[in-house]
Design a protein around this motif. Structure first.
Motif, PDB file in Angstrom:
ATOM      1  N   SER A  62      32.315  -3.396 -13.895  1.00 18.48           N
ATOM      2  CA  SER A  62      31.082  -3.331 -13.126  1.00 18.48           C
ATOM      3  C   SER A  62      30.957  -1.921 -12.563  1.00 18.48           C
ATOM      4  CB  SER A  62      31.127  -4.360 -11.995  1.00 18.48           C
ATOM      5  OG  SER A  62      29.972  -4.262 -11.197  1.00 18.48           O
ATOM      6  N   GLU A  90      26.957  -4.420 -15.426  1.00 19.91           N
ATOM      7  CA  GLU A  90      28.195  -4.858 -16.045  1.00 19.91           C
ATOM      8  C   GLU A  90      28.294  -4.274 -17.444  1.00 19.91           C
ATOM      9  OE1 GLU A  90      30.799  -8.804 -17.039  1.00 19.91           O
ATOM     10  OE2 GLU A  90      29.549  -8.749 -15.237  1.00 19.91           O
ATOM     11  N   GLU A 100      30.885   3.595  -8.321  1.00 23.63           N
ATOM     12  CA  GLU A 100      31.956   2.676  -7.972  1.00 23.63           C
ATOM     13  C   GLU A 100      32.221   1.798  -9.184  1.00 23.63           C
ATOM     14  OE1 GLU A 100      31.887  -0.974  -5.120  1.00 23.63           O
ATOM     15  OE2 GLU A 100      32.146   0.861  -3.912  1.00 23.63           O
ATOM     16  N   THR A 123      34.445  -1.239 -10.899  1.00 25.64           N
ATOM     17  CA  THR A 123      35.230  -2.420 -10.537  1.00 25.64           C
ATOM     18  C   THR A 123      35.524  -3.238 -11.788  1.00 25.64           C
ATOM     19  OG1 THR A 123      33.998  -2.507  -8.458  1.00 25.64           O
ATOM     20  CG2 THR A 123      35.297  -4.444  -9.029  1.00 25.64           C
ATOM     21  N   VAL A 150      36.520 -10.757  -9.423  1.00 20.05           N
ATOM     22  CA  VAL A 150      36.312  -9.313  -9.468  1.00 20.05           C
ATOM     23  C   VAL A 150      37.499  -8.633  -8.815  1.00 20.05           C
ATOM     24  CG1 VAL A 150      34.811  -7.436  -8.752  1.00 20.05           C
ATOM     25  CG2 VAL A 150      33.816  -9.606  -9.438  1.00 20.05           C
ATOM     26  N   HIS A 166      39.642  -5.080  -7.387  1.00 20.88           N
ATOM     27  CA  HIS A 166      39.359  -4.126  -6.299  1.00 20.88           C
ATOM     28  C   HIS A 166      38.557  -2.951  -6.827  1.00 20.88           C
ATOM     29  CE1 HIS A 166      41.921  -6.359  -3.676  1.00 20.88           C
ATOM     30  NE2 HIS A 166      42.935  -6.245  -4.512  1.00 20.88           N
ATOM     31  N   PRO A 167      37.517  -2.533  -6.098  1.00 20.48           N
ATOM     32  CA  PRO A 167      36.695  -1.421  -6.577  1.00 20.48           C
ATOM     33  C   PRO A 167      37.432  -0.097  -6.473  1.00 20.48           C
ATOM     34  CG  PRO A 167      35.956  -2.101  -4.402  1.00 20.48           C
ATOM     35  CD  PRO A 167      37.022  -3.080  -4.832  1.00 20.48           C
ATOM     36  N   ASP A 168      37.142   0.759  -7.391  1.00 29.01           N
ATOM     37  CA  ASP A 168      37.626   2.144  -7.360  1.00 29.01           C
ATOM     38  C   ASP A 168      36.411   3.040  -7.403  1.00 29.01           C
ATOM     39  OD1 ASP A 168      40.293   1.438  -7.419  1.00 29.01           O
ATOM     40  OD2 ASP A 168      40.434   1.569  -9.617  1.00 29.01           O
ATOM     41  N   SER A 169      36.390   4.024  -6.548  1.00 29.09           N
ATOM     42  CA  SER A 169      35.333   5.025  -6.649  1.00 29.09           C
ATOM     43  C   SER A 169      35.760   6.025  -7.693  1.00 29.09           C
ATOM     44  CB  SER A 169      35.103   5.721  -5.310  1.00 29.09           C
ATOM     45  OG  SER A 169      34.535   4.803  -4.403  1.00 29.09           O
TER      46      SER A 169
END
Length: 187
Positions: free
Chosen positions: A139, A148, A170, A172, A180, A182-185
């Motif tokens: 995502s 997505e 961002e 993810t 989902v 953990h998001p990563d920038s």
């Protein structure tokens, strides 16, 4: 005696300069440009052949400002080529290096780069590779709403064209169970 010695030294120097001039003129004529073709398909076939890429390794093709961008996999690396139409026909070009992802110790990797089309338009591309088989998609949030991205078959690449600066994206992972990660920038 000194005139003979000077002439003997000048002969090899002159031969070297002549060889240098012939080599430079040959190199410039050989690199004068890519051949033109009657159709975009012929230009793509030529370009893939030059890049030593099989047609089956093409991931997708998109059109930007009237030019086709071809996303493909080559020996495990991500590549982008293009086809533009000029006055003499269609030509292949590749204006960015291959992006190679090596990180089996991490679930996925991302990278970003900008491709300049032959018409001078900059196209921002986010690409990555998934190593964790539990990840079924990615995502990306940045331009507007979250998008997505699917993961390509055996190469496990994901990619998109976007407008936002890379630092504002961002990314993810989407896990197999629908959860989902953990998001990563992206930086």
């Amino acid at each position: 005696m000194s005139k003979i010695h000077t002439r003997l030294v000048m002969v090899p120097v002159m031969l070297y300069v002549i060889c240098l001039l012939i080599g430079c003129s040959h190199a410039s004529s050989a690199s004068s440009g890519t051949p033109s073709f009657r159709s975009a398909e012929q230009a793509v076939e030529y370009g893939l052949h030059e890049e030593q890429v099989e047609l089956s390794n093409v991931l997708t093709t998109i059109t930007v400002d009237g030019e086709e961008l071809i996303f493909y996999e080559k020996d495990g690396a991500f590549g982008v080529g293009g086809v533009n139409e000029g006055p003499s026909g269609y030509q292949w070009y590749r204006s960015s290096p291959y992006l190679n992802f090596e990180g089996e110790d991490t679930p996925y990797m991302t990278g970003g780069f900008t491709v300049r089309t032959s018409k001078g338009q900059d196209v921002n591309i986010l690409a990555g590779k998934v190593f964790d088989p539990k990840i079924t998609g990615m995502s990306v949030q940045g331009d507007h709403e979250a998008q997505e991205l699917s993961i390509t078959g055996r190469s496990r690449f994901f990619f998109t064209v976007h407008q936002s600066p890379f630092s504002e994206l961002e990314v993810t992972p989407v896990l197999a169970a629908g959860a989902v990660g953990h998001p990563d920038s992206f930086h």
